[in-house]
Design a protein around this motif. Structure first.
Motif, mmCIF file in Angstrom:
data_model
loop_
_atom_site.group_PDB
_atom_site.id
_atom_site.type_symbol
_atom_site.label_atom_id
_atom_site.label_comp_id
_atom_site.label_asym_id
_atom_site.label_seq_id
_atom_site.Cartn_x
_atom_site.Cartn_y
_atom_site.Cartn_z
ATOM 1 N N LEU A 1 33.946 42.099 32.399
ATOM 2 C CA LEU A 1 33.415 41.250 31.332
ATOM 3 C C LEU A 1 34.321 41.229 30.109
ATOM 4 O O LEU A 1 34.377 40.234 29.387
ATOM 5 C CB LEU A 1 32.007 41.728 30.932
ATOM 6 C CG LEU A 1 30.936 41.583 32.013
ATOM 7 C CD1 LEU A 1 29.627 42.213 31.543
ATOM 8 C CD2 LEU A 1 30.732 40.129 32.373
ATOM 9 N N ASP A 2 35.050 42.318 29.865
ATOM 10 C CA ASP A 2 35.944 42.366 28.707
ATOM 11 C C ASP A 2 37.338 41.813 29.016
ATOM 12 O O ASP A 2 38.246 41.895 28.199
ATOM 13 C CB ASP A 2 36.053 43.799 28.169
ATOM 14 C CG ASP A 2 36.670 44.771 29.164
ATOM 15 O OD1 ASP A 2 37.049 44.341 30.278
ATOM 16 O OD2 ASP A 2 36.756 45.965 28.841
ATOM 17 N N GLY A 3 37.513 41.261 30.220
ATOM 18 C CA GLY A 3 38.786 40.647 30.589
ATOM 19 C C GLY A 3 39.731 41.560 31.365
ATOM 20 O O GLY A 3 40.720 41.090 31.923
ATOM 21 N N ARG A 4 39.463 42.865 31.377
ATOM 22 C CA ARG A 4 40.318 43.785 32.135
ATOM 23 C C ARG A 4 40.193 43.509 33.624
ATOM 24 O O ARG A 4 39.145 43.095 34.109
ATOM 25 C CB ARG A 4 39.927 45.247 31.882
ATOM 26 C CG ARG A 4 40.211 45.760 30.507
ATOM 27 C CD ARG A 4 39.790 47.225 30.321
ATOM 28 N NE ARG A 4 38.367 47.404 30.611
ATOM 29 C CZ ARG A 4 37.879 48.157 31.596
ATOM 30 N NH1 ARG A 4 38.682 48.830 32.387
ATOM 31 N NH2 ARG A 4 36.584 48.266 31.787
ATOM 32 N N MET A 5 41.270 43.777 34.357
ATOM 33 C CA MET A 5 41.264 43.637 35.804
ATOM 34 C C MET A 5 41.130 45.025 36.430
ATOM 35 O O MET A 5 41.795 45.965 36.002
ATOM 36 C CB MET A 5 42.544 42.968 36.292
ATOM 37 C CG MET A 5 42.751 41.557 35.734
ATOM 38 S SD MET A 5 41.436 40.406 36.166
ATOM 39 C CE MET A 5 41.811 40.113 37.873
ATOM 40 N N VAL A 6 40.262 45.148 37.411
ATOM 41 C CA VAL A 6 40.040 46.408 38.118
ATOM 42 C C VAL A 6 40.380 46.172 39.584
ATOM 43 O O VAL A 6 39.909 45.214 40.197
ATOM 44 C CB VAL A 6 38.573 46.877 37.995
ATOM 45 C CG1 VAL A 6 38.333 48.124 38.824
ATOM 46 C CG2 VAL A 6 38.215 47.119 36.546
ATOM 47 N N LYS A 7 41.214 47.055 40.129
ATOM 48 C CA LYS A 7 41.602 46.931 41.523
ATOM 49 C C LYS A 7 40.513 47.538 42.409
ATOM 50 O O LYS A 7 40.088 48.671 42.206
ATOM 51 C CB LYS A 7 42.934 47.642 41.763
ATOM 52 C CG LYS A 7 43.541 47.350 43.102
ATOM 53 C CD LYS A 7 44.957 47.893 43.173
ATOM 54 C CE LYS A 7 45.633 47.390 44.425
ATOM 55 N NZ LYS A 7 47.037 47.758 44.483
ATOM 56 N N VAL A 8 40.072 46.773 43.400
ATOM 57 C CA VAL A 8 39.055 47.203 44.351
ATOM 58 C C VAL A 8 39.735 47.343 45.705
ATOM 59 O O VAL A 8 40.297 46.384 46.227
ATOM 60 C CB VAL A 8 37.900 46.184 44.442
ATOM 61 C CG1 VAL A 8 36.893 46.593 45.496
ATOM 62 C CG2 VAL A 8 37.235 46.012 43.090
#
Length: 104
Positions: free
Chosen positions: A17-24
């Motif tokens: 939601l804050d624009g950060r990308m998280v690797k899954v």
């Protein structure tokens, strides 16, 4: 996720939601509604510094239909589905039940 990703593994980035990308990344088979927890990537916690855990629930997209030309290839890879007799119990399960009764 796609059926191919569910069977073969998934690796993609998800925008927070804050624009950060998280690797899954999930290398094994994923079933519908499986959950994956990524520590420290969830919502910010106000009582203490840091973030909670991000919990991802997977939804697997299945095709609406399978073409006859693909059915043979799928059977070759996965095998035939179990056959159910009129009573509704798979032949394999029926044999197991009979063996259990004999053991008693």
């Amino acid at each position: 996720i796609s059926l191919a990703e569910a069977l073969l593994g998934i690796e993609r980035e998800v925008r927070q939601l804050d624009g950060r990308m998280v690797k899954v990344v999930k290398k094994d088979v994923t079933r519908p509604h499986d959950k994956l927890t990524i520590a420290g990537e969830g919502m910010p916690m106000h009582a203490v510094s840091g973030s909670g855990n991000l919990v991802i629930e997977f939804w697997v997209e299945f095709p609406d239909t399978v073409a006859d030309s693909h059915s043979d290839a799928i059977r070759k890879i996965l095998g035939n589905p179990p056959r159910f007799p009129e009573g509704g119990v798979a032949a394999e399960e029926e044999e197991t039940e009979e063996q259990s009764k004999e053991e008693l």
